[in-house]
Design a protein around this motif. Structure first.
Motif, PDB file in Angstrom:
ATOM      1  N   GLY A  52       1.203  -1.239  -0.058  1.00  0.00           N
ATOM      2  CA  GLY A  52       0.250   0.071  -0.153  1.00  0.00           C
ATOM      3  C   GLY A  52       0.658   1.024  -0.266  1.00  0.00           C
ATOM      4  O   GLY A  52       0.367   2.366  -0.814  1.00  0.00           O
ATOM      5  N   ALA A 139     -11.438   7.376  -5.245  1.00  0.00           N
ATOM      6  CA  ALA A 139     -10.996   7.070  -3.945  1.00  0.00           C
ATOM      7  C   ALA A 139      -9.579   6.986  -3.302  1.00  0.00           C
ATOM      8  O   ALA A 139      -9.001   7.248  -2.783  1.00  0.00           O
ATOM      9  N   SER A 140      -8.740   6.206  -4.379  1.00  0.00           N
ATOM     10  CA  SER A 140      -7.080   6.781  -4.180  1.00  0.00           C
ATOM     11  C   SER A 140      -6.881   7.655  -3.975  1.00  0.00           C
ATOM     12  O   SER A 140      -5.737   8.419  -3.903  1.00  0.00           O
ATOM     13  N   LEU A 143      -6.936   9.636  -0.573  1.00  0.00           N
ATOM     14  CA  LEU A 143      -6.289   9.232   0.391  1.00  0.00           C
ATOM     15  C   LEU A 143      -5.136   9.183  -0.065  1.00  0.00           C
ATOM     16  O   LEU A 143      -4.302   9.860   0.684  1.00  0.00           O
ATOM     17  N   TRP A 263      -6.744  -5.241  -6.027  1.00  0.00           N
ATOM     18  CA  TRP A 263      -6.603  -3.964  -5.132  1.00  0.00           C
ATOM     19  C   TRP A 263      -8.172  -3.396  -5.396  1.00  0.00           C
ATOM     20  O   TRP A 263      -9.194  -2.717  -6.316  1.00  0.00           O
ATOM     21  N   ILE A 265     -10.302  -0.546  -1.633  1.00  0.00           N
ATOM     22  CA  ILE A 265     -10.272   0.437  -1.091  1.00  0.00           C
ATOM     23  C   ILE A 265     -11.253   0.872  -0.109  1.00  0.00           C
ATOM     24  O   ILE A 265     -11.232   0.813   0.390  1.00  0.00           O
ATOM     25  N   THR A 266     -12.633   1.088  -0.779  1.00  0.00           N
ATOM     26  CA  THR A 266     -13.756   1.739  -0.510  1.00  0.00           C
ATOM     27  C   THR A 266     -14.421   1.102   0.918  1.00  0.00           C
ATOM     28  O   THR A 266     -15.299   1.117   1.461  1.00  0.00           O
ATOM     29  N   THR A 308      -7.700  -4.492   2.669  1.00  0.00           N
ATOM     30  CA  THR A 308      -7.777  -3.729   2.767  1.00  0.00           C
ATOM     31  C   THR A 308      -7.664  -2.377   3.103  1.00  0.00           C
ATOM     32  O   THR A 308      -6.843  -0.851   2.762  1.00  0.00           O
ATOM     33  N   SER A 309      -7.705  -2.923   4.702  1.00  0.00           N
ATOM     34  CA  SER A 309      -7.885  -1.279   5.181  1.00  0.00           C
ATOM     35  C   SER A 309      -6.187  -1.258   5.892  1.00  0.00           C
ATOM     36  O   SER A 309      -5.990  -0.143   6.130  1.00  0.00           O
ATOM     37  N   ASP A 312      -4.829   0.683   3.234  1.00  0.00           N
ATOM     38  CA  ASP A 312      -4.921   2.081   2.775  1.00  0.00           C
ATOM     39  C   ASP A 312      -4.633   2.814   3.986  1.00  0.00           C
ATOM     40  O   ASP A 312      -3.764   3.778   3.430  1.00  0.00           O
ATOM     41  N   ILE A 315      -0.916   3.148   1.804  1.00  0.00           N
ATOM     42  CA  ILE A 315      -1.254   4.895   0.509  1.00  0.00           C
ATOM     43  C   ILE A 315      -1.381   6.318   1.192  1.00  0.00           C
ATOM     44  O   ILE A 315      -0.018   6.786   0.936  1.00  0.00           O
TER      45      ILE A 315
END
Length: 410
Positions: A52, A139-140, A143, A263, A265-266, A308-309, A312, A315
């Motif tokens: 990430g 979303a990306s 972040l 991948w 994200i949300t 995912t968390s 994130d 990132i």
């Protein structure tokens, strides 16, 4: 005379230096976070955290924005960003389709992100597109710009989480509306026919952007010369947007290899918001969204166990490191009222739309199309029209719509 000429010759602005304290803080977060996640969950989960972070650095150094790329094409017919997206999707499809058809990678099972296509997807993607332009990012983008020091995007992110939570609470109602089942083009046509069809569409879209850009500007509009070169440019940016496209495709494939799926994200935003709701006494566990065993386990477990968390989180930290290395980490607390309102409204519809559409610009668009999902293409079309409307209403909130003077040339 020669000395005077040399002194007066134009030169590029001197790029800012490394912000050592911010860079050290980001490095410490990477080291401590990796050790913590490795001990609390697993070494593989810790590697996903670092993956990430690598995504955050690529996004920041390449300024790889889905939102801005769509906006400048809609408003000004500049297509460099869209062409980079088509390159990213083409490379991802080349990597993903054969592997997904086989069902395994390095001996481990893998699956794509293939979702239903229906009313909720079309409406959700459309309002997500509006939210992209009001919130100032996807979303990306939300972040990595939040990690890079944008206070406004932190506000967008906060309400992105709120909107995702509301979407999770309401998804069962939207999912009951008319829809088609999940359709995988890889399963339907086979990997090679599906790949050929997708590559043809990517090429067609890229070609259309070239034609329209030359018609508007007389030439293809390119970025200015880089302020750094060699290793310094690699570590501190800025990168060409095409390098960002290649990096994102390769890192998405690495995500597939490590986690067994592409991948996203949300989904993490809905998880964070639902956990916060439960802490406030709201019975989020009773929502149908959390009824499946895997979903229930995620809600009841640690966020560090959620792939995912942790990606994130990575990132955000990776973007912080990239911004510090570039010398551009400079948070500003003051946000104009209209801009703040746009961030709030944009964040809410981004989050709500992502849940209704089974994903965002990453999980539905990028990873969906890379998975061969028909849903990904429907998402792209609906979100594009949402971006058209969002671009038109940006000035109502005092937000810029970038245009360059028309020029002629080859």
């Amino acid at each position: 005379m020669s000395a005077t000429t040399a002194t007066e010759a134009p030169s590029l602005p001197r790029p800012p230096g490394v912000q050592a304290m911010a860079a050290l803080a980001a490095a410490a977060l990477l080291v401590v976070g990796t050790a913590w996640i490795s001990q609390a969950v697993s070494g593989r989960q810790a590697v996903l955290y670092l993956l990430g972070a690598a995504l955050g650095m690529v996004l920041y150094h390449a300024s790889f924005g889905f939102t801005s790329a769509w906006r400048v094409f809609i408003a000004d017919r500049r297509g460099e960003g869209l062409r980079a997206q088509m390159l990213m999707l083409a490379l991802a499809a080349l990597l993903f389709f054969p592997v997904l058809a086989q069902g395994t990678l390095f001996g481990e099972p893998v699956r794509g992100l293939v979702s239903p296509v229906g009313v909720s997807v079309v409406f959700g993607a459309f309002i997500f597109g509006i939210g992209m332009q009001l919130g100032g990012g996807c979303a990306s983008g939300t972040l990595y710009t939040a990690g890079g020091g944008s206070v406004r995007m932190v506000l967008t992110l906060l309400f992105f989480v709120v909107g995702s939570t509301l979407g999770a609470a309401h998804l069962h109602w939207w999912a009951a509306l008319p829809s088609l089942p999940p359709i995988s083009l890889v399963s339907l046509w086979g990997p090679w026919a599906a790949l050929a069809a997708n590559l043809a569409v990517f090429a067609l879209i890229a070609g259309v952007t070239v034609v329209l850009e030359r018609r508007r500007h007389g030439r293809l509009v390119h970025a200015g010369p880089p302020v750094r070169h060699g290793l310094g440019r690699f570590l501190r940016g800025p990168w060409p947007v095409l390098a960002g496209a290649v990096g994102l495709a390769l890192l998405n494939f690495a995500t597939l290899a490590l986690s067994g799926r592409p991948w996203g994200i949300t989904s993490a935003f809905a998880l964070w918001g639902s956990k916060a709701a439960m802490a406030l006494g709201i019975d989020a566990a009773s929502w149908p969204f959390w009824s499946a065993p895997a979903q229930r386990a995620a809600l009841e477990g640690s966020v560090l166990a959620d792939v995912t968390s942790v990606m994130d989180f990575g990132i955000i930290v990776g973007a912080l490191l990239a911004a510090a290395l570039a010398g551009r980490y400079a948070p500003k607390l003051g946000v104009p009222l209209r801009s703040a309102l746009a961030a709030v409204v944009g964040g809410l519809v981004l989050g709500y739309g992502a849940r209704l559409a089974y994903g965002c610009n990453i999980g539905a668009y990028f990873s969906g199309i890379a998975s061969g999902s028909l849903h990904g293409w429907v998402w792209m079309v609906a979100a594009f029209f949402g971006n058209v409307l969002g671009t038109r209403i940006r000035p109502l909130f005092g937000l810029e719509v970038e245009r360059v003077p028309r020029q002629t040339g080859c």
